[in-house]
Design a protein around this motif. Structure first.
Motif, PDB file in Angstrom:
ATOM      1  N   ASP A 234       0.832  -1.201   0.000  1.00  0.00           N
ATOM      2  CA  ASP A 234       0.000   0.000   0.000  1.00  0.00           C
ATOM      3  C   ASP A 234       0.868   1.252   0.000  1.00  0.00           C
ATOM      4  OD1 ASP A 234      -2.752   0.699  -0.045  1.00  0.00           O
ATOM      5  OD2 ASP A 234      -2.621   1.411   2.016  1.00  0.00           O
ATOM      6  N   ALA A 237       2.369   1.818  -3.508  1.00  0.00           N
ATOM      7  CA  ALA A 237       1.357   2.270  -4.462  1.00  0.00           C
ATOM      8  C   ALA A 237       0.971   3.721  -4.229  1.00  0.00           C
ATOM      9  CB  ALA A 237       0.125   1.372  -4.368  1.00  0.00           C
ATOM     10  N   SER A 241       1.211   8.623  -5.756  1.00  0.00           N
ATOM     11  CA  SER A 241      -0.089   8.447  -6.406  1.00  0.00           C
ATOM     12  C   SER A 241      -0.615   9.759  -6.991  1.00  0.00           C
ATOM     13  CB  SER A 241      -1.095   7.858  -5.428  1.00  0.00           C
ATOM     14  OG  SER A 241      -1.270   8.698  -4.299  1.00  0.00           O
ATOM     15  N   GLN A 295      -6.477  -4.646   0.348  1.00  0.00           N
ATOM     16  CA  GLN A 295      -5.502  -3.573   0.133  1.00  0.00           C
ATOM     17  C   GLN A 295      -4.608  -3.875  -1.068  1.00  0.00           C
ATOM     18  OE1 GLN A 295      -4.568  -1.590   4.515  1.00  0.00           O
ATOM     19  NE2 GLN A 295      -3.376  -3.320   3.846  1.00  0.00           N
ATOM     20  N   SER A 298      -6.507  -3.497  -4.300  1.00  0.00           N
ATOM     21  CA  SER A 298      -6.799  -2.103  -4.656  1.00  0.00           C
ATOM     22  C   SER A 298      -5.680  -1.497  -5.500  1.00  0.00           C
ATOM     23  CB  SER A 298      -7.041  -1.263  -3.395  1.00  0.00           C
ATOM     24  OG  SER A 298      -5.844  -1.048  -2.667  1.00  0.00           O
ATOM     25  N   ASN A 299      -4.465  -2.037  -5.396  1.00  0.00           N
ATOM     26  CA  ASN A 299      -3.362  -1.548  -6.227  1.00  0.00           C
ATOM     27  C   ASN A 299      -3.588  -1.872  -7.705  1.00  0.00           C
ATOM     28  OD1 ASN A 299      -2.277  -0.798  -3.798  1.00  0.00           O
ATOM     29  ND2 ASN A 299      -0.623  -2.295  -3.809  1.00  0.00           N
ATOM     30  N   TYR A 302      -5.193   0.896  -9.671  1.00  0.00           N
ATOM     31  CA  TYR A 302      -4.299   1.918 -10.202  1.00  0.00           C
ATOM     32  C   TYR A 302      -3.551   1.412 -11.439  1.00  0.00           C
ATOM     33  CZ  TYR A 302      -5.102   5.232  -6.449  1.00  0.00           C
ATOM     34  OH  TYR A 302      -5.686   6.139  -5.613  1.00  0.00           O
ATOM     35  N   TRP A 303      -3.297   0.111 -11.499  1.00  0.00           N
ATOM     36  CA  TRP A 303      -2.741  -0.466 -12.733  1.00  0.00           C
ATOM     37  C   TRP A 303      -3.702  -0.235 -13.891  1.00  0.00           C
ATOM     38  CZ3 TRP A 303      -5.093  -4.527 -15.436  1.00  0.00           C
ATOM     39  CH2 TRP A 303      -4.375  -4.997 -16.543  1.00  0.00           C
ATOM     40  N   GLU A 322      -9.613   2.147  -3.339  1.00  0.00           N
ATOM     41  CA  GLU A 322      -8.438   2.301  -2.474  1.00  0.00           C
ATOM     42  C   GLU A 322      -8.829   2.846  -1.109  1.00  0.00           C
ATOM     43  OE1 GLU A 322      -5.203   3.844  -0.330  1.00  0.00           O
ATOM     44  OE2 GLU A 322      -6.693   5.169  -1.240  1.00  0.00           O
ATOM     45  N   PHE A 382       2.731  -0.800 -10.681  1.00  0.00           N
ATOM     46  CA  PHE A 382       1.587  -1.123  -9.834  1.00  0.00           C
ATOM     47  C   PHE A 382       1.380  -2.639  -9.710  1.00  0.00           C
ATOM     48  CE2 PHE A 382       0.328   3.338 -10.823  1.00  0.00           C
ATOM     49  CZ  PHE A 382       0.299   3.784  -9.515  1.00  0.00           C
ATOM     50  N   THR A 385       3.687  -3.684  -6.958  1.00  0.00           N
ATOM     51  CA  THR A 385       3.231  -3.368  -5.601  1.00  0.00           C
ATOM     52  C   THR A 385       2.323  -4.462  -5.030  1.00  0.00           C
ATOM     53  OG1 THR A 385       1.274  -2.099  -6.329  1.00  0.00           O
ATOM     54  CG2 THR A 385       3.353  -0.889  -6.044  1.00  0.00           C
ATOM     55  N   VAL A 386       1.610  -5.170  -5.898  1.00  0.00           N
ATOM     56  CA  VAL A 386       0.790  -6.296  -5.423  1.00  0.00           C
ATOM     57  C   VAL A 386       1.699  -7.398  -4.884  1.00  0.00           C
ATOM     58  CG1 VAL A 386      -0.922  -8.042  -6.065  1.00  0.00           C
ATOM     59  CG2 VAL A 386      -1.049  -5.740  -7.046  1.00  0.00           C
TER      60      VAL A 386
END
Length: 407
Positions: A234, A237, A241, A295, A298-299, A302-303, A322, A382, A385-386
């Motif tokens: 999180d 990401a 942002s 959480q 939710s990344n 953004y991808w 998010e 992104f 980040t997952v």
């Protein structure tokens, strides 16, 4: 958990005090990024501006002083909250006088001071909210203070950017935010007094015993690692942002601000209240696991924004999702930290645990995100980040029995 718990005189003031706690963070983070981005500051300089939040990581170093000493009025917790809030008001107004192009160094120094005062406010507020709540009110209290915290971030983030772009200019907006801190100081004065725990009698006891008490637990180091890793994906990401939505996805600062203002408030309310209700049904461990998975997912939103640029519905979905997931995860995280603290050393131990949760955001996500984005591009970043979120979930599963014992 019934709705009545949210109306407890020990619970509902945490909403406004949570707003006060969350308000300064964006003003040294995302909003500060937006101001620098719009002014034409380089991406590399913006990345290093994230280091102004270093005080959040080291706040445990002066938290023992908050445990040991009490101001002459309002007690150990409310007294320190009021002092920090008044000084925050002064520092934010001072930031509003400067310009990021001509006065970047001075602005960075003032932002660092704001972060220090904000961290001090958090030390006192975290101890206050832990001590003022009965045990059966912790889920409701964690949810309502999380809601307030996220509303504070939205006020100084999304709404703050709209104010800056449309009405007041960036400097004027910072001055308004500073004036709000004086109002929050007044609310702190009127809030109920927490149950007074015995203060450490000496500085040695204040500085040494809380850490000795915590690290004498056999699982201490593993718990600390979990706290660092749980929100690391999180943190990556969210590190840039705002810069991503403006510069990477092509939205104007005003559109980003309006989306954050409307959707983030609604999503934060839903996330915090729904998360608080679910914690009572699921228990702490299952809540942490479910909210941690959400959480990470939710990344991916953004991808999607990165691969479908300038698509307003997709961006709205990402911002809303998010904030819902972030609100739920933070509420569960706060309950976990409350359960780990010895009430006699609440300020110091809470500060240690929450400071460590910011290690990833300050020392890893902030400095490393710009070169990773430049090397991989926003979409691949992104996705990465997952993957970064997964070790925290694995460690959470490993400590299932310990976390269920806290509950």
């Amino acid at each position: 958990m019934s709705f009545k718990q949210y109306l407890s005189p020990r619970v509902y003031p945490l909403l406004v005090l949570g707003v006060a706690s969350g308000l300064p963070l964006a003003l040294t983070g995302g909003t500060f990024q937006a101001w620098a981005t719009v002014a034409g500051v380089s991406l590399k300089q913006i990345g290093f501006l994230t280091l102004v939040g270093i005080a959040y990581t080291f706040k445990f170093l002066w938290a023992p002083l908050i445990d040991r000493y009490a101001p002459p009025i309002l007690g150990r917790r409310r007294g320190w909250m009021v002092i920090a809030q008044v000084l925050l008001g002064v520092a934010l107004i001072a930031m509003g006088v400067l310009n990021p192009v001509q006065d970047l160094i001075w602005l960075a120094l003032l932002a660092t001071l704001v972060a220090f005062l904000s961290a001090t406010q958090d030390i006192a507020f975290d101890a206050y909210s832990t001590e003022v709540l009965d045990k059966d009110e912790r889920a409701a209290g964690a949810a309502i203070r999380t809601l307030g915290y996220r509303i504070g971030m939205v006020l100084s983030g999304g709404f703050g950017m709209v104010m800056a772009e449309r009405w007041l200019g960036w400097g004027g907006m910072y001055m308004v935010m500073g004036a709000l801190m004086f109002l929050f100081a007044f609310v702190s004065m009127l809030s109920p007094e927490p149950k007074e725990s015995q203060a450490p009698r000496t500085l040695q006891e204040a500085f040494v015993v809380p850490f000795k008490d915590f690290f004498s637990r056999p699982e201490a180091w593993a718990i600390l690692l979990l706290i660092i890793l749980y929100k690391l994906g999180d943190a990556f990401a969210g590190a840039l942002s705002t810069t991503f939505l403006i510069r990477g996805a092509g939205f104007s600062a005003e559109i980003v601000g309006w989306m954050n203002k409307i959707l983030a408030v609604i999503a934060s309310i839903l996330g915090a209240l729904f998360g608080g209700a679910l914690m009572n049904k699921l228990g702490l461990y299952r809540s942490l696991m479910l909210f941690g998975i959400l959480q990470a997912l939710s990344n991916l939103a953004y991808w999607l924004v990165a691969v479908v640029p300038q698509n307003l519905p997709v961006m709205a979905l990402a911002v809303g999702f998010e904030n819902i997931c972030g609100g739920m995860g933070t509420a569960a995280f706060v309950v976990l930290v409350m359960g780990l603290c010895n009430v006699k050393y609440t300020a110091t131990q809470f500060a240690l645990l929450t400071a460590l949760s910011s290690v990833g955001r300050v020392f890893l996500a902030g400095p490393l995100t710009p070169p990773i984005v430049e090397a991989l591009g926003w979409p691949s970043f992104f996705l990465l980040t997952v993957a970064i979120a997964l070790p925290g979930l694995v460690l959470l599963r490993w400590h299932k029995a310990r976390i269920e014992a806290i509950q």
